[in-house]
Write an enzyme that holds these catalytic residues in place. Structure first.
Site, PDB file in Angstrom:
ATOM      1  N   TYR A 142      -2.514  -2.118  -7.789  1.00  0.00           N
ATOM      2  CA  TYR A 142      -1.161  -2.420  -8.278  1.00  0.00           C
ATOM      3  C   TYR A 142      -0.402  -1.155  -8.683  1.00  0.00           C
ATOM      4  O   TYR A 142       0.815  -1.186  -8.867  1.00  0.00           O
ATOM      5  CB  TYR A 142      -1.216  -3.382  -9.476  1.00  0.00           C
ATOM      6  N   LYS A 192     -16.060  -4.960  -4.245  1.00  0.00           N
ATOM      7  CA  LYS A 192     -16.476  -5.061  -2.842  1.00  0.00           C
ATOM      8  C   LYS A 192     -17.104  -3.722  -2.447  1.00  0.00           C
ATOM      9  O   LYS A 192     -16.559  -2.965  -1.657  1.00  0.00           O
ATOM     10  CB  LYS A 192     -15.288  -5.436  -1.942  1.00  0.00           C
ATOM     11  N   ASP A 225     -15.855 -11.606  -3.105  1.00  0.00           N
ATOM     12  CA  ASP A 225     -15.652 -12.815  -2.283  1.00  0.00           C
ATOM     13  C   ASP A 225     -16.750 -13.844  -2.569  1.00  0.00           C
ATOM     14  O   ASP A 225     -16.484 -15.034  -2.731  1.00  0.00           O
ATOM     15  CB  ASP A 225     -15.560 -12.461  -0.788  1.00  0.00           C
ATOM     16  N   ASP A 249      -6.826 -10.795 -10.780  1.00  0.00           N
ATOM     17  CA  ASP A 249      -5.634 -11.631 -10.645  1.00  0.00           C
ATOM     18  C   ASP A 249      -5.987 -12.892  -9.845  1.00  0.00           C
ATOM     19  O   ASP A 249      -5.681 -14.026 -10.250  1.00  0.00           O
ATOM     20  CB  ASP A 249      -4.540 -10.813  -9.935  1.00  0.00           C
ATOM     21  N   ASP A 253      -6.701 -16.983 -11.368  1.00  0.00           N
ATOM     22  CA  ASP A 253      -5.917 -18.160 -10.947  1.00  0.00           C
ATOM     23  C   ASP A 253      -6.865 -19.257 -10.451  1.00  0.00           C
ATOM     24  O   ASP A 253      -6.671 -20.445 -10.724  1.00  0.00           O
ATOM     25  CB  ASP A 253      -4.918 -17.808  -9.830  1.00  0.00           C
TER      26      ASP A 253
HETATM   27  C1  COI Z   1       2.915  -8.848 -12.309  1.00  0.00           C
HETATM   28  C2  COI Z   1       2.404 -10.242 -12.143  1.00  0.00           C
HETATM   29  C3  COI Z   1       3.453 -11.096 -11.485  1.00  0.00           C
HETATM   30  C4  COI Z   1       1.117 -10.264 -11.347  1.00  0.00           C
HETATM   31  C5  COI Z   1       0.280 -11.465 -11.636  1.00  0.00           C
HETATM   32  O1  COI Z   1       0.227 -12.421 -10.899  1.00  0.00           O
HETATM   33  C6  COI Z   1      -0.518 -11.479 -12.845  1.00  0.00           C
HETATM   34  O2  COI Z   1      -0.643 -10.462 -13.502  1.00  0.00           O
HETATM   35  O3  COI Z   1      -1.105 -12.547 -13.148  1.00  0.00           O
HETATM   36 MG    MG Z   2      -1.462 -13.718 -11.374  1.00  0.00          MG
END
Ligand code: COI
Ligand code: MG
Ligand code: NAI
Length: 368
Positions: A142, A192, A225, A249, A253
């Site tokens: 990032y 990885k 993975d 990240d 999620d």
């Molecule tokens: C800068 C964010 C939009 C990136 C992201 O998805 C997060 O940090 O959860």
């Molecule tokens: Mg995110």
């Protein structure tokens, strides 16, 4: 002595909607527990761009450096999709993380009993789940250079660079080992190393820090993975997962859905200790600005509320009050109060964002 200070940056989309419920809770602590915070508010993301032409004004950045912690809602939205990359809403949040040096992003994924039936996975896979993903937040792909979209010959090429220094890996590894010692003493590091040199270094440094400083903690390594697969197959095998910025990240999620909804997952982004001994800190839900439901009163405020609970614990040393708030959320869910994202196929009547906040405040009242 001055009251502890909080800067609220509610941001865009559902950010201000979920933050409104946190403000009710901050008001409750003032009125009912005599815990008063000095709260200031400012803009970040698209709303800051609309006003200042930048997603984070320098004055806002300076305020963020001064307060005890920042509470952030979410940034971004389709209105800003075609802006120049340098002023996109997300750049405001990335600047906060980088300049506050918030290298350790704690993303706990806990499945509340009341939601175990609701996960997209089988109940026995998620019931009682309690894991923490520690995501490196200020480096990696990032932020690495070179980056950009360039022209090579007669075509465009997009470049991002995964770059990690030894010290960047070491400090987030320490943060994960410390967290594990306070929990079930197990860390799984994910990268990885089979295809990336940065992954090879990551694995070596995590192992070295373990062997020298945390030999009592059980350490394992997994390719990211395979880690994603194991998170879906049997997530309860994990205690603390430590991983880089991008993998963290994605994996967090995915972990969110184990708990029922992305609207449930809080986070704390922590840096080095300040003069008062508490870490530099920003608290935010894991989710984004959810443009598909913004402005409709449908958003689940729990991720933002639980992020404030993390602030009580990590920035204000109010662990008992954090537990009180977490238990209030648990009570509300057990009573069957649900926002739309927590509705199963059998349906039911969802409550609004504001009604969920009110229910949590009522549960806090009942805790006295
Ligand atoms: C800068 C964010 C939009 C990136 C992201 O998805 C997060 O940090 O959860
Ligand atoms: Mg995110
Ligand atoms: N930390 C931040 O501020 C983040 C910002 N974003 C930004 O947010 C915008 C939208 O991104 P998406 O990929 O759509 O991710 P998102 O997290 O905003 O939404 C993904 C899905 O989850 C749902 N959802 C998210 N939070 C919810 C909540 N609290 N209650 C109920 N449902 C919820 C949304 O309705 C949507 O269907 C983009 O501009 C993105 O860059 C994305 C992730 C993190």
């Amino acid at each position: 002595m001055a009251n502890p200070s909080i800067l609220i940056l509610a941001g865009d989309g559902i950010g201000p909607e979920v933050m409104a419920e946190v403000k009710k809770i901050i008001g409750w602590y003032d009125a009912k527990r005599g815990i008063t915070f000095d709260v200031s508010e400012d803009l970040v993301g698209g709303c800051a761009y609309d006003k200042h032409g930048t997603p984070l004004h320098d004055d806002t950045m300076a305020k963020a450096q001064e307060v005890d912690c920042v509470l952030l809602g979410a940034v971004g939205g389709p209105k800003y999709d075609n802006l120049d990359f340098s002023v996109k809403p997300e750049r405001g949040l990335l600047r906060l993380r980088k300049e506050m040096d918030l290298y350790s992003n704690l993303r706990p994924a806990q499945c509340f009993d009341a939601l175990a039936d609701f996960s997209s996975l089988k109940k026995e896979v998620v019931a009682g789940l309690d894991i923490v993903i520690v995501r490196e937040l200020t480096s990696g792909v990032y932020f690495g250079e070179p980056r950009g979209i360039f022209t090579e010959g007669n075509e465009r090429v997009g470049i991002n660079t995964q770059r990690y220094t030894e010290s960047e890996i070491a400090r987030v590894a320490r943060s994960a080992f410390e967290m594990a010692r306070r929990r079930n003493n197990k860390v799984c590091s994910m990268e990885k190393a089979n295809v990336m040199e940065s992954g090879i270094l990551w694995r070596q440094v995590v192992q070295e820090i373990h062997d020298k400083e945390y030999p009592d903690v059980e350490l394992s390594h997994m390719y990211a993975d395979a880690g994603a697969m194991q998170l879906c197959r049997w997530p309860k095998q994990f205690d603390v997962i430590v991983t880089d910025n991008l993998f963290g990240d994605l994996l967090s999620d995915a972990a969110a859905m184990l708990t029922g909804s992305l609207g449930m997952l809080p986070s704390a982004s922590l840096g080095a200790p300040m003069a008062n001994g508490r870490p530099k800190a920003l608290y935010e839900p894991v989710h984004g600005s959810a443009p598909d439901i913004a402005g409709q009163g449908k958003a689940n405020p729990i991720a933002c509320v639980l992020s404030f609970a993390m602030a009580l614990r990590y920035s204000f040393d109010l662990g008992d009050e954090a537990t009180r708030l977490e238990q209030a959320v648990e009570k509300v869910l057990a009573e069957g109060v649900r926002t739309a994202d927590l509705m199963g196929p059998e349906g039911g009547t969802p409550v609004s964002t504001s009604a969920m906040g009110d229910a949590i405040v009522a549960a806090l009242d009942a805790s006295l």
